[in-house]
Motif scaffolding. Structure first.
Motif, PDB file in Angstrom:
ATOM      1  N   PRO A 242      37.226  27.116   4.166  1.00  0.00           N
ATOM      2  CA  PRO A 242      36.498  27.611   2.986  1.00  0.00           C
ATOM      3  C   PRO A 242      35.547  26.562   2.415  1.00  0.00           C
TER       4      PRO A 242
ATOM      5  N   TYR B 136      38.384  24.846  -1.411  1.00  0.00           N
ATOM      6  CA  TYR B 136      39.767  25.300  -1.361  1.00  0.00           C
ATOM      7  C   TYR B 136      40.191  25.902  -2.694  1.00  0.00           C
TER       8      TYR B 136
ATOM      9  N   SER C 251      37.658  24.715  10.920  1.00  0.00           N
ATOM     10  CA  SER C 251      38.978  24.798  10.290  1.00  0.00           C
ATOM     11  C   SER C 251      39.944  24.053  11.190  1.00  0.00           C
TER      12      SER C 251
ATOM     13  N   GLY D 238      45.117  28.946   6.091  1.00  0.00           N
ATOM     14  CA  GLY D 238      45.068  30.389   5.908  1.00  0.00           C
ATOM     15  C   GLY D 238      45.606  31.225   7.048  1.00  0.00           C
TER      16      GLY D 238
ATOM     17  N   LYS E  36      42.912  31.165   0.186  1.00  0.00           N
ATOM     18  CA  LYS E  36      42.011  30.113   0.669  1.00  0.00           C
ATOM     19  C   LYS E  36      42.531  28.727   0.297  1.00  0.00           C
TER      20      LYS E  36
END
Length: 386
Positions: free
Chosen positions: A53, A56, A306, A326, A354
């Protein structure tokens, strides 16, 4: 008199330093990892990879309550295509932000469970290679209702704030405080690999200061919370004829085998973000390893967007979990290591949050515990066998 006091203090500090640095070192040399090939399992039925994200998220009441949360968070699966493992996680403990002498406990990188004890690895700060382990006696915490919603839920964080302000604890908070032990500081590296070996009862983690081929595995006493032994070695893949680098994750199965996950960039034989998994054993001063013949086409998170946050193993189902922010995947270890893994064997989970995930670990009954930040808390799954 003052000079004598200073000398005694210096001697005490030297003894304490020597105790922390007393771990025996074993130079294992080059460990040759056998390889039965790299059969890629293309996860075409998996949900879209989760991207890191832009910012966060925080716990719902973390800021408004000044960290003194009393209402538990609940995270369930996000409604996206490809999901087939539906978990629900609910807060078990809101962990303290600060402790005695103003010691910050916020930068948690991994966790492990042994019996009634929860262990967390805390970095001194996010840019430091030093950290320490905090042990929580869950039996005491649960007896005092810390795992319940309401006023008791904020007890650990309240104790930390009272310590910070120099105020005294009442009888109940004193009992809870005694259930928390903060270990000494030592060189940890990134710290996301703390895990329990159920076979010998010790904690282990990589001292991953760099991403070179020089690996150092620490064996940690779960009582003293400091390294008792270290293994220095290089891991050579006989199939690819190269050293294994970038080792940051670690998990053990119930038989004492350890596992590491390595994410690769694009190559002639592997797709971008492919995941190789290695299985190893520790027997005295000897280490053996082999590469799983099945390679995943990708992990649950977008490659280089990620990052992988850790791995864990459910001792009841014998499934290996790969965690990212996530989301997580799971797979049966027996099929992974026999080369018979298929995309249909995989479990895919994406949660509706998130927040930054740090670790997934399991107790002896197969219940999953998820560690998240902002603020630090551990959530328990109500669906242990999915």
């Amino acid at each position: 008199m003052r000079k004598k006091t200073i000398i005694i203090l210096l001697i005490t500090m030297c003894i304490a330093f020597a105790m922390v640095s007393s771990a025996s070192a074993v130079n294992v040399g080059v460990v040759k990892a056998t390889s039965l090939g790299s059969d890629v399992v293309y996860l075409t039925n998996a949900p879209d990879a989760v991207k890191k994200p832009t910012k966060y998220a925080q716990s719902a009441k973390f800021v408004s309550s000044h960290s003194q949360e009393t209402k538990k968070n609940i995270y369930q699966v996000k409604p996206v295509n490809g999901l087939n493992a539906k978990y629900t996680f609910k807060t078990t403990y809101f962990l303290p932000q600060v402790w005695k002498k103003g010691k910050a406990l916020t930068c948690v990188e991994s966790s492990a469970i042994k019996g009634n004890y929860l262990y967390t690895l805390v970095l001194v700060n996010s840019k430091s290679n030093k950290g320490f382990i905090v042990r929580y006696d869950m039996k005491v915490l649960n007896k005092e209702g810390v795992n319940k919603e309401g006023t008791n839920a904020k007890s650990l964080r309240k104790i930390g704030m009272l310590y910070k302000s120099g105020k005294k604890l009442n009888a109940k908070l004193t009992r809870i405080a005694k259930a928390v032990k903060v270990g000494p500081t030592f060189t940890t590296g990134h710290g996301q690999s703390l895990s329990l070996n159920p076979k010998d009862g010790y904690l282990y983690m990589w001292q991953d200061i760099s991403s070179s081929e020089n690996l150092k595995l620490l064996k940690i006493d779960p009582k003293t919370l400091k390294p008792a032994k270290s293994y220095d070695f290089k891991l050579w893949n006989l199939g690819s004829k190269s050293y294994v680098k970038g080792v940051h994750d670690l998990a053990f199965d119930k038989y004492g085998n350890f596992y590491v996950e390595i994410v690769y960039g694009a190559s002639q034989s592997l797709p971008t973000g492919a995941v190789k998994i290695y299985q190893g054993t520790i027997n005295g001063n000897k280490i053996t390893a082999k590469q799983a013949p099945n390679v995943l086409s990708r992990g649950p998170g977008a490659y280089k967007q990620s990052v992988g946050q850790g791995i864990g193993i459910n001792p009841v189902t014998n499934r290996l979990f790969i965690l990212t922010d996530g989301a997580f995947y799971s797979m049966p270890i027996d099929k992974l290591m026999s080369g018979t893994l298929s995309k249909e064997d995989m479990g895919y989970t994406v949660l509706n949050t998130k927040r930054e995930f740090e670790s997934i670990t399991f107790d002896a009954k197969g219940t999953a515990y998820l560690f998240v930040l902002r603020g630090s808390e551990i959530l328990q799954s109500k669906d242990p066998y999915v």
